[in-house]
Design a protein around this motif. Structure first.
Motif, PDB file in Angstrom:
ATOM      1  N   ALA A  43       0.722  -1.223   0.121  1.00  0.00           N
ATOM      2  CA  ALA A  43       0.207  -0.141   0.015  1.00  0.00           C
ATOM      3  C   ALA A  43       1.066   1.052   0.099  1.00  0.00           C
ATOM      4  O   ALA A  43       0.414   2.321  -0.256  1.00  0.00           O
ATOM      5  CB  ALA A  43      -0.940   0.155   1.109  1.00  0.00           C
ATOM      6  N   GLU A  44       2.259   1.330   0.254  1.00  0.00           N
ATOM      7  CA  GLU A  44       2.935   2.451   0.495  1.00  0.00           C
ATOM      8  C   GLU A  44       4.154   2.546  -0.297  1.00  0.00           C
ATOM      9  O   GLU A  44       4.824   3.523  -0.528  1.00  0.00           O
ATOM     10  CB  GLU A  44       3.339   2.437   1.880  1.00  0.00           C
ATOM     11  CG  GLU A  44       4.371   1.282   2.273  1.00  0.00           C
ATOM     12  CD  GLU A  44       4.765   1.484   3.874  1.00  0.00           C
ATOM     13  OE1 GLU A  44       6.061   2.058   4.168  1.00  0.00           O
ATOM     14  OE2 GLU A  44       3.910   1.172   4.840  1.00  0.00           O
ATOM     15  N   ALA A  45       4.429   1.385  -0.948  1.00  0.00           N
ATOM     16  CA  ALA A  45       5.615   1.237  -2.032  1.00  0.00           C
ATOM     17  C   ALA A  45       5.400   2.013  -3.157  1.00  0.00           C
ATOM     18  O   ALA A  45       4.226   2.023  -3.587  1.00  0.00           O
ATOM     19  CB  ALA A  45       6.027  -0.141  -2.116  1.00  0.00           C
ATOM     20  N   THR A  46       6.335   2.484  -3.825  1.00  0.00           N
ATOM     21  CA  THR A  46       6.413   3.134  -5.120  1.00  0.00           C
ATOM     22  C   THR A  46       5.873   1.938  -6.114  1.00  0.00           C
ATOM     23  O   THR A  46       6.201   0.800  -6.148  1.00  0.00           O
ATOM     24  CB  THR A  46       7.247   3.802  -5.509  1.00  0.00           C
ATOM     25  OG1 THR A  46       8.335   2.949  -5.681  1.00  0.00           O
ATOM     26  CG2 THR A  46       7.568   5.085  -4.496  1.00  0.00           C
ATOM     27  N   ASP A  47       5.547   2.336  -7.380  1.00  0.00           N
ATOM     28  CA  ASP A  47       5.245   1.393  -8.263  1.00  0.00           C
ATOM     29  C   ASP A  47       6.613   0.732  -8.685  1.00  0.00           C
ATOM     30  O   ASP A  47       6.533  -0.375  -9.300  1.00  0.00           O
ATOM     31  CB  ASP A  47       4.637   2.045  -9.728  1.00  0.00           C
ATOM     32  CG  ASP A  47       3.048   2.303  -9.462  1.00  0.00           C
ATOM     33  OD1 ASP A  47       2.547   1.696  -8.492  1.00  0.00           O
ATOM     34  OD2 ASP A  47       2.685   3.012  -9.983  1.00  0.00           O
ATOM     35  N   GLU A  48       7.705   1.495  -8.723  1.00  0.00           N
ATOM     36  CA  GLU A  48       8.964   1.147  -8.850  1.00  0.00           C
ATOM     37  C   GLU A  48       9.403  -0.277  -8.251  1.00  0.00           C
ATOM     38  O   GLU A  48       9.897  -1.102  -8.739  1.00  0.00           O
ATOM     39  CB  GLU A  48      10.334   2.168  -9.300  1.00  0.00           C
ATOM     40  CG  GLU A  48      10.041   3.135 -10.203  1.00  0.00           C
ATOM     41  CD  GLU A  48       9.083   4.250  -9.999  1.00  0.00           C
ATOM     42  OE1 GLU A  48       9.169   5.149 -10.667  1.00  0.00           O
ATOM     43  OE2 GLU A  48       8.101   4.288  -8.967  1.00  0.00           O
ATOM     44  N   ILE A  49       9.090   0.126  -6.939  1.00  0.00           N
ATOM     45  CA  ILE A  49       9.522  -1.001  -6.086  1.00  0.00           C
ATOM     46  C   ILE A  49       8.822  -2.139  -6.097  1.00  0.00           C
ATOM     47  O   ILE A  49       9.073  -3.184  -5.941  1.00  0.00           O
ATOM     48  CB  ILE A  49       9.663  -0.290  -4.698  1.00  0.00           C
ATOM     49  CG1 ILE A  49      10.812   0.443  -4.544  1.00  0.00           C
ATOM     50  CG2 ILE A  49       9.659  -1.605  -3.431  1.00  0.00           C
ATOM     51  CD1 ILE A  49      10.939   1.246  -3.071  1.00  0.00           C
ATOM     52  N   LEU A  50       7.184  -1.931  -6.166  1.00  0.00           N
ATOM     53  CA  LEU A  50       6.420  -3.043  -6.400  1.00  0.00           C
ATOM     54  C   LEU A  50       6.749  -3.984  -7.572  1.00  0.00           C
ATOM     55  O   LEU A  50       6.659  -5.291  -7.509  1.00  0.00           O
ATOM     56  CB  LEU A  50       5.161  -2.445  -6.618  1.00  0.00           C
ATOM     57  CG  LEU A  50       4.449  -1.882  -5.207  1.00  0.00           C
ATOM     58  CD1 LEU A  50       2.989  -1.061  -5.496  1.00  0.00           C
ATOM     59  CD2 LEU A  50       4.210  -2.919  -4.155  1.00  0.00           C
ATOM     60  N   SER A  51       7.181  -3.211  -8.861  1.00  0.00           N
ATOM     61  CA  SER A  51       7.407  -4.065  -9.753  1.00  0.00           C
ATOM     62  C   SER A  51       8.783  -4.812 -10.024  1.00  0.00           C
ATOM     63  O   SER A  51       8.871  -5.816 -10.225  1.00  0.00           O
ATOM     64  CB  SER A  51       7.048  -3.187 -11.202  1.00  0.00           C
ATOM     65  OG  SER A  51       7.961  -1.933 -11.084  1.00  0.00           O
ATOM     66  N   GLU A  52       9.653  -4.067  -9.148  1.00  0.00           N
ATOM     67  CA  GLU A  52      10.734  -4.785  -8.863  1.00  0.00           C
ATOM     68  C   GLU A  52      10.683  -5.913  -8.044  1.00  0.00           C
ATOM     69  O   GLU A  52      11.356  -6.895  -8.365  1.00  0.00           O
ATOM     70  CB  GLU A  52      11.884  -3.867  -8.063  1.00  0.00           C
ATOM     71  CG  GLU A  52      13.191  -4.234  -7.626  1.00  0.00           C
ATOM     72  CD  GLU A  52      13.613  -3.260  -6.582  1.00  0.00           C
ATOM     73  OE1 GLU A  52      13.621  -3.606  -5.295  1.00  0.00           O
ATOM     74  OE2 GLU A  52      14.522  -2.486  -6.830  1.00  0.00           O
ATOM     75  N   ALA A  53       9.932  -5.885  -6.975  1.00  0.00           N
ATOM     76  CA  ALA A  53       9.559  -7.058  -6.091  1.00  0.00           C
ATOM     77  C   ALA A  53       8.951  -8.191  -6.788  1.00  0.00           C
ATOM     78  O   ALA A  53       9.135  -9.277  -6.715  1.00  0.00           O
ATOM     79  CB  ALA A  53       8.687  -6.772  -4.754  1.00  0.00           C
ATOM     80  N   LEU A  54       7.960  -7.787  -7.876  1.00  0.00           N
ATOM     81  CA  LEU A  54       7.239  -8.882  -8.493  1.00  0.00           C
ATOM     82  C   LEU A  54       8.152  -9.375  -9.505  1.00  0.00           C
ATOM     83  O   LEU A  54       8.162 -10.779  -9.764  1.00  0.00           O
ATOM     84  CB  LEU A  54       6.101  -8.158  -9.364  1.00  0.00           C
ATOM     85  CG  LEU A  54       4.890  -7.795  -8.574  1.00  0.00           C
ATOM     86  CD1 LEU A  54       3.991  -6.906  -9.282  1.00  0.00           C
ATOM     87  CD2 LEU A  54       4.093  -9.020  -8.179  1.00  0.00           C
ATOM     88  N   ILE A  55       9.179  -8.826 -10.104  1.00  0.00           N
ATOM     89  CA  ILE A  55      10.299  -9.402 -11.010  1.00  0.00           C
ATOM     90  C   ILE A  55      11.237 -10.128 -10.161  1.00  0.00           C
ATOM     91  O   ILE A  55      11.513 -11.279 -10.659  1.00  0.00           O
ATOM     92  CB  ILE A  55      11.130  -8.246 -11.620  1.00  0.00           C
ATOM     93  CG1 ILE A  55      10.467  -7.767 -12.988  1.00  0.00           C
ATOM     94  CG2 ILE A  55      12.441  -8.681 -12.265  1.00  0.00           C
ATOM     95  CD1 ILE A  55      10.067  -8.633 -13.960  1.00  0.00           C
ATOM     96  N   SER A  56      11.272  -9.777  -8.962  1.00  0.00           N
ATOM     97  CA  SER A  56      12.357 -10.649  -8.166  1.00  0.00           C
ATOM     98  C   SER A  56      11.615 -12.033  -8.001  1.00  0.00           C
ATOM     99  O   SER A  56      12.308 -13.084  -7.836  1.00  0.00           O
ATOM    100  CB  SER A  56      12.496 -10.152  -6.585  1.00  0.00           C
ATOM    101  OG  SER A  56      13.410  -8.909  -6.919  1.00  0.00           O
ATOM    102  N   ARG A  57      10.034 -11.925  -7.566  1.00  0.00           N
ATOM    103  CA  ARG A  57       9.555 -13.378  -7.618  1.00  0.00           C
ATOM    104  C   ARG A  57       9.596 -14.193  -8.690  1.00  0.00           C
ATOM    105  O   ARG A  57       9.679 -15.480  -8.780  1.00  0.00           O
ATOM    106  CB  ARG A  57       8.078 -12.913  -7.243  1.00  0.00           C
ATOM    107  CG  ARG A  57       7.774 -12.455  -5.828  1.00  0.00           C
ATOM    108  CD  ARG A  57       6.445 -12.637  -5.503  1.00  0.00           C
ATOM    109  NE  ARG A  57       5.864 -13.850  -5.414  1.00  0.00           N
ATOM    110  CZ  ARG A  57       4.953 -14.428  -5.427  1.00  0.00           C
ATOM    111  NH1 ARG A  57       3.711 -13.429  -5.624  1.00  0.00           N
ATOM    112  NH2 ARG A  57       4.546 -15.856  -5.185  1.00  0.00           N
ATOM    113  N   VAL A  58       9.351 -13.406  -9.977  1.00  0.00           N
ATOM    114  CA  VAL A  58       9.584 -14.101 -11.211  1.00  0.00           C
ATOM    115  C   VAL A  58      11.089 -15.059 -11.321  1.00  0.00           C
ATOM    116  O   VAL A  58      11.007 -16.045 -11.781  1.00  0.00           O
ATOM    117  CB  VAL A  58       9.345 -13.260 -12.336  1.00  0.00           C
ATOM    118  CG1 VAL A  58       9.774 -13.879 -13.764  1.00  0.00           C
ATOM    119  CG2 VAL A  58       8.043 -12.568 -12.605  1.00  0.00           C
ATOM    120  N   VAL A  59      12.033 -14.027 -10.900  1.00  0.00           N
ATOM    121  CA  VAL A  59      13.184 -14.570 -11.264  1.00  0.00           C
ATOM    122  C   VAL A  59      13.553 -15.819 -10.275  1.00  0.00           C
ATOM    123  O   VAL A  59      13.982 -16.828 -10.452  1.00  0.00           O
ATOM    124  CB  VAL A  59      14.397 -13.699 -10.719  1.00  0.00           C
ATOM    125  CG1 VAL A  59      15.817 -14.396 -10.613  1.00  0.00           C
ATOM    126  CG2 VAL A  59      14.499 -12.612 -11.892  1.00  0.00           C
TER     127      VAL A  59
END
Length: 326
Positions: A106-122
């Motif tokens: 709810a508080e993270a920026t879109d950059e950090i959220l998308s980064e975390a999602l990519i980390s899950r993909v990796v």
């Protein structure tokens, strides 16, 4: 007496080394940056190339682990995800990225959220959990496609590329081809350096898929475009892909029975790699079409390869051609 003196001298040297190491560690801690600073401008799903930055992330992660979970900050979790990536602990990487999304979504920026999602993909991809990784790629694309910010769009580009890999893993060849091509068509003209690596890898995987369908001319054209992008890039990781592109080009030209062009491509591959991989050529059936040709046989012999060598009955399986190849 001499033995005691030698032991004393060695002890002093060890103490000096320990003191130096401690001073180095103290300096890192004193000048320490946050995880956000250490990861600034680092492409999604990757790690900073500098050893000092990786050490800094490991220190931050170790200190974060000492805290109760409830007291860990967003920056702590970014360090924890990166430390797991450094250690290639894919379970921990996926769990920590998931926790970051749950706790700070709810508080993270879109950059950090998308980064975390990519980390899950990796992490999921490294664990062979292809379907789960594909679902997250779809989530990234649905959520962030159309956002006109390069730092976010690069995550969409990587998601599309990984979606293509997932289609390849499940033998959905036409979908894989279409997805890889969409990466090129949509983002090549943007000329954003951060997009270059997923575009190049998409082109290489696309070429391989087209080659499987015996669409050799199209496959070679994709590799030529990949090499153009590689030529214009200063990114070391992109330069590392050149070896794959050159060898794959030689393989395709051999399948097309273009012996002279295949030899030229192999010569370029040799120059970049430092030597010709005789075993790789011997084990690859792609060269069977030209294996008997005098020009090819002479090239092999001139480069220390036995043109009459036969493949092993039980060769060891070869690793994937590229870092994220399908």
């Amino acid at each position: 007496m001499e033995a005691k003196a030698a032991i004393s001298s060695e002890t002093d040297e060890i103490r000096a080394l320990l003191s130096e190491a401690q001073e180095h560690l103290d300096a890192i801690r004193q000048d320490r940056q946050t995880a956000s600073e250490l990861l600034f401008d680092v492409p999604a799903g990757e790690l900073p190339p500098e050893i000092s930055k990786r050490q800094g992330l490991k220190i931050l992660a170790a200190e974060a682990l000492k805290k109760p979970r409830i007291e860990r900050s967003l920056d702590d979790f970014r360090a924890l995800v990166s430390a797991a990536h450094i250690d290639e602990d894919w379970d921990a990487m996926e769990e920590r990225a998931s926790a970051l999304l749950y706790l700070f979504g709810a508080e993270a920026t879109d950059e950090i959220l998308s980064e975390a999602l990519i980390s899950r993909v990796v992490a999921l991809g490294r664990q062979g959990k292809i379907e789960e990784a594909a679902k997250i790629c779809d989530e990234i694309i649905d959520k962030f496609d159309g956002v006109n910010t390069d730092s976010i769009t690069v995550h969409v580009v990587w998601a599309l590329y990984n979606r293509g890999v997932a289609y390849g893993k499940t033998n959905e060849t036409e979908k894989a081809i279409a997805t890889y091509q969409s990466v090129v068509d949509r983002y090549r003209a943007a000329a954003v350096p951060a997009y270059d690596r997923p575009i190049v890898q998409s082109l290489i995987n696309l070429s391989a898929r087209l080659g499987m369908q015996e669409r050799y001319k199209e496959a070679v054209e994709r590799l030529e475009l990949a090499e153009q992008i590689i030529d214009g890039s200063q990114n070391e990781k992109i330069q590392e892909i050149r070896e794959v592109a050159l060898f794959n080009r030689a393989s395709l030209l051999a399948k097309m029975n273009k012996v002279t062009e295949a030899v030229v491509a192999l010569a370029r591959y040799r120059e970049f790699a430092g030597s010709l991989d005789c075993e790789k050529i011997r084990e690859s059936s792609d060269f069977d079409t030209i294996r008997h040709r005098p020009t090819f046989r002479k090239f092999l012999k001139d480069n220390g390869c036995d043109p009459d060598a036969k493949p092993d009955d039980n060769p060891d399986p070869e690793p994937a051609a590229g870092p994220d190849s399908d």
